[in-house]
Motif scaffolding. Sequence first.
Motif, PDB file in Angstrom:
ATOM      1  N   UNK A 174       0.878  -1.178  -0.079  1.00 57.83           N
ATOM      2  CA  UNK A 174      -0.153  -0.057  -0.108  1.00 57.83           C
ATOM      3  C   UNK A 174       0.799   1.111  -0.028  1.00 57.83           C
ATOM      4  N   UNK A 175       1.984   1.395   0.717  1.00 55.08           N
ATOM      5  CA  UNK A 175       2.708   2.505   0.453  1.00 55.08           C
ATOM      6  C   UNK A 175       3.524   2.614  -0.756  1.00 55.08           C
ATOM      7  N   UNK A 176       3.604   1.221  -1.517  1.00 52.14           N
ATOM      8  CA  UNK A 176       4.358   1.648  -2.774  1.00 52.14           C
ATOM      9  C   UNK A 176       3.210   2.116  -3.959  1.00 52.14           C
ATOM     10  N   UNK A 177       2.039   1.721  -3.705  1.00 52.33           N
ATOM     11  CA  UNK A 177       1.041   2.273  -4.697  1.00 52.33           C
ATOM     12  C   UNK A 177      -0.192   3.045  -4.126  1.00 52.33           C
ATOM     13  N   UNK A 178      -0.213   3.290  -3.158  1.00 50.86           N
ATOM     14  CA  UNK A 178      -1.305   4.172  -2.300  1.00 50.86           C
ATOM     15  C   UNK A 178      -1.230   5.671  -2.910  1.00 50.86           C
ATOM     16  N   UNK A 179      -2.122   6.525  -2.915  1.00 49.05           N
ATOM     17  CA  UNK A 179      -2.467   7.555  -3.455  1.00 49.05           C
ATOM     18  C   UNK A 179      -1.157   8.728  -2.866  1.00 49.05           C
ATOM     19  N   UNK A 180      -1.141   8.806  -1.692  1.00 49.98           N
ATOM     20  CA  UNK A 180      -0.392   9.403  -1.024  1.00 49.98           C
ATOM     21  C   UNK A 180      -0.853  10.985  -0.792  1.00 49.98           C
ATOM     22  N   UNK A 181       0.085  11.720  -0.197  1.00 49.18           N
ATOM     23  CA  UNK A 181      -0.359  13.309   0.278  1.00 49.18           C
ATOM     24  C   UNK A 181      -0.418  14.116  -0.970  1.00 49.18           C
ATOM     25  N   UNK A 182      -1.466  14.632  -1.045  1.00 50.83           N
ATOM     26  CA  UNK A 182      -1.708  15.682  -2.238  1.00 50.83           C
ATOM     27  C   UNK A 182      -0.647  17.050  -1.757  1.00 50.83           C
ATOM     28  N   UNK A 183      -0.486  17.212  -0.471  1.00 48.83           N
ATOM     29  CA  UNK A 183       0.011  18.482  -0.228  1.00 48.83           C
ATOM     30  C   UNK A 183       1.544  18.595  -0.656  1.00 48.83           C
ATOM     31  N   UNK A 184       1.995  17.394  -1.102  1.00 54.00           N
ATOM     32  CA  UNK A 184       3.378  17.599  -1.714  1.00 54.00           C
ATOM     33  C   UNK A 184       3.593  18.257  -2.989  1.00 54.00           C
ATOM     34  N   UNK A 185       2.383  18.516  -3.549  1.00 57.88           N
ATOM     35  CA  UNK A 185       2.389  19.103  -4.813  1.00 57.88           C
ATOM     36  C   UNK A 185       1.978  20.664  -4.752  1.00 57.88           C
ATOM     37  N   UNK A 186       2.665  21.565  -5.378  1.00 60.90           N
ATOM     38  CA  UNK A 186       2.321  23.083  -5.120  1.00 60.90           C
ATOM     39  C   UNK A 186       0.870  23.291  -5.244  1.00 60.90           C
ATOM     40  N   UNK A 187       0.428  24.163  -4.281  1.00 58.19           N
ATOM     41  CA  UNK A 187      -0.864  24.865  -4.352  1.00 58.19           C
ATOM     42  C   UNK A 187      -1.308  25.325  -5.783  1.00 58.19           C
ATOM     43  N   UNK A 188      -2.280  24.793  -6.528  1.00 56.95           N
ATOM     44  CA  UNK A 188      -2.715  25.339  -7.711  1.00 56.95           C
ATOM     45  C   UNK A 188      -2.396  24.640  -8.929  1.00 56.95           C
ATOM     46  N   UNK A 189      -1.358  23.684  -8.347  1.00 58.01           N
ATOM     47  CA  UNK A 189      -1.016  22.980  -9.592  1.00 58.01           C
ATOM     48  C   UNK A 189      -1.624  21.865 -10.117  1.00 58.01           C
ATOM     49  N   UNK A 190      -1.575  21.577 -11.372  1.00 54.72           N
ATOM     50  CA  UNK A 190      -2.287  20.421 -11.876  1.00 54.72           C
ATOM     51  C   UNK A 190      -2.376  19.086 -11.260  1.00 54.72           C
ATOM     52  N   UNK A 191      -1.244  18.820 -10.611  1.00 57.37           N
ATOM     53  CA  UNK A 191      -0.778  17.716  -9.872  1.00 57.37           C
ATOM     54  C   UNK A 191      -1.502  17.779  -8.763  1.00 57.37           C
ATOM     55  N   UNK A 192      -1.671  18.738  -7.817  1.00 56.18           N
ATOM     56  CA  UNK A 192      -2.338  18.850  -6.480  1.00 56.18           C
ATOM     57  C   UNK A 192      -4.081  18.664  -6.902  1.00 56.18           C
ATOM     58  N   UNK A 193      -4.347  19.317  -8.047  1.00 60.59           N
ATOM     59  CA  UNK A 193      -5.917  19.241  -8.180  1.00 60.59           C
ATOM     60  C   UNK A 193      -6.082  17.899  -8.792  1.00 60.59           C
ATOM     61  N   UNK A 194      -5.460  17.248  -9.505  1.00 62.17           N
ATOM     62  CA  UNK A 194      -5.609  15.978 -10.002  1.00 62.17           C
ATOM     63  C   UNK A 194      -5.454  14.925  -8.759  1.00 62.17           C
ATOM     64  N   UNK A 195      -4.598  15.080  -7.813  1.00 59.93           N
ATOM     65  CA  UNK A 195      -4.461  14.097  -6.759  1.00 59.93           C
ATOM     66  C   UNK A 195      -5.656  14.175  -5.838  1.00 59.93           C
ATOM     67  N   UNK A 196      -6.339  15.727  -5.677  1.00 56.82           N
ATOM     68  CA  UNK A 196      -7.586  15.805  -4.806  1.00 56.82           C
ATOM     69  C   UNK A 196      -8.478  15.173  -5.504  1.00 56.82           C
ATOM     70  N   UNK A 197      -8.721  15.359  -6.695  1.00 60.09           N
ATOM     71  CA  UNK A 197      -9.914  14.871  -7.563  1.00 60.09           C
ATOM     72  C   UNK A 197      -9.947  13.237  -7.592  1.00 60.09           C
ATOM     73  N   UNK A 198      -8.624  12.523  -7.521  1.00 61.36           N
ATOM     74  CA  UNK A 198      -8.717  11.404  -7.461  1.00 61.36           C
ATOM     75  C   UNK A 198      -9.113  10.727  -6.186  1.00 61.36           C
ATOM     76  N   UNK A 199      -9.069  11.530  -5.177  1.00 64.34           N
ATOM     77  CA  UNK A 199      -9.346  10.967  -3.830  1.00 64.34           C
ATOM     78  C   UNK A 199     -11.070  10.712  -3.932  1.00 64.34           C
TER      79      UNK A 199
END
Lengths: 283, 149
Positions: free
Chosen positions: A25-50
Amino acid sequence: MEKLRPCCDNLKLILLTLIGMVSYFSGHAQGNCLIYPEGSGERTACEMSYRALEYRQGSKESQMVFDSAIEIGPKYAWAYYEKSVPFFKRGMLNEGVKLLNKAIELDPKRYLTYRAYWYFSHQSYGACIADLERYYATLNGTMDFTPGGDMEMKMLLGLSYAKTGDLVKGIAQVRDRIDTYESDAYVGSYDYHVLGILLFENEQFDEAAVAFESQIALNEYFADSYYYMGLIRKYQGEEIEARNWFQESLDRFEGRKGGHSFNGFIDFNVTKQDVEQELGKGG
Amino acid sequence: MEESASDSILTDVGTILFDQAIDDSSFALCDSSRIFSGRNAIMFGDTKEAIEQECMKNFEFEPEFESFSGFVVVRFVVNCNAETGRFRAQTLDFDFSKKECPPELVSHLLGIVKGLKNWNQTRFATEGSDYSKYINFKIINGKIETVLR
């Protein structure tokens, strides 16, 4: 070969299972979205994926959310990976691998083993080897497990080498993994069984027997190892002892003595029919 | 029967929609609201080995098959009455990329799958439900090496 150390009581088996699950689970788990810069596409995509995870896996709703996440954050690898999972499970292998390939392109060290797992599951051993060699040798990948947490991926690599004709290399891969364990508590659920299979296939019967006995010491309920012990004794001309081992295996296949089997070894799976056939032949 | 255009309409992953051009209209779902997927919900025969044994028994090699090595994945639906329909086939290389395959081989394997009749719902199935299922034929030089499911 020195006798392998006898292993684990039930508590250690539980610990091992938990370690495997944590590693997976640590290898394929989604992880913490906060590691991506605020307002970045990755942060938004991460939050949407949750949010996508709130829907049933493979549902059109979840797939739609993943599509939106990918559109907004096309460099967020986890969305491609998680979107691919139900495709693989439902036999849509091409659709699944096209998605997973994008995840691997973005983060190969994190997602190669998942593709390798599906290649192994479908007996595409050359492709499995290529992925796992890249993961371990080129990318210096650490321990990683099959999706169910049952086996560390070096077991699959070892079995794949065996199926492509290189038993020696396969044995080395599995021994390499077993030798890295700090203590018996870390030995995988089926590591000794896999080692036993490969030694058996290479006709190293005495060493294979040691491996299977170690597996049985770890888990006396696992039917498959008893079958292989029967085969070893049969080939060594020990007919009565062979028959006893086959009977112990059949007992466990039929649920007696708390028995169970496991079919993750694909080409090396043992079936109840295999055991019955040996007993029908007189062991 | 390659993947149908109607399958691109957004549905649950693995759902096989009825396609008038290629599907038998007499095949009916028991519950049209959802086709379940469940690898362990549907079983052929009494043992895990039964499907491979049956497929191997019915396979007849032809010389025109020989050029192909790879996977032929056949997906289909099993309804609550254990009837089958909506067959789709895809031919792949060993890395799961698409690969051309002699149509005669695809047709032959589809015929084998269509001829499988002894489907059963296991204890994991929901009574009254329909299930999607797949069979993956691993082909080496035109011959079945393994039947995976």
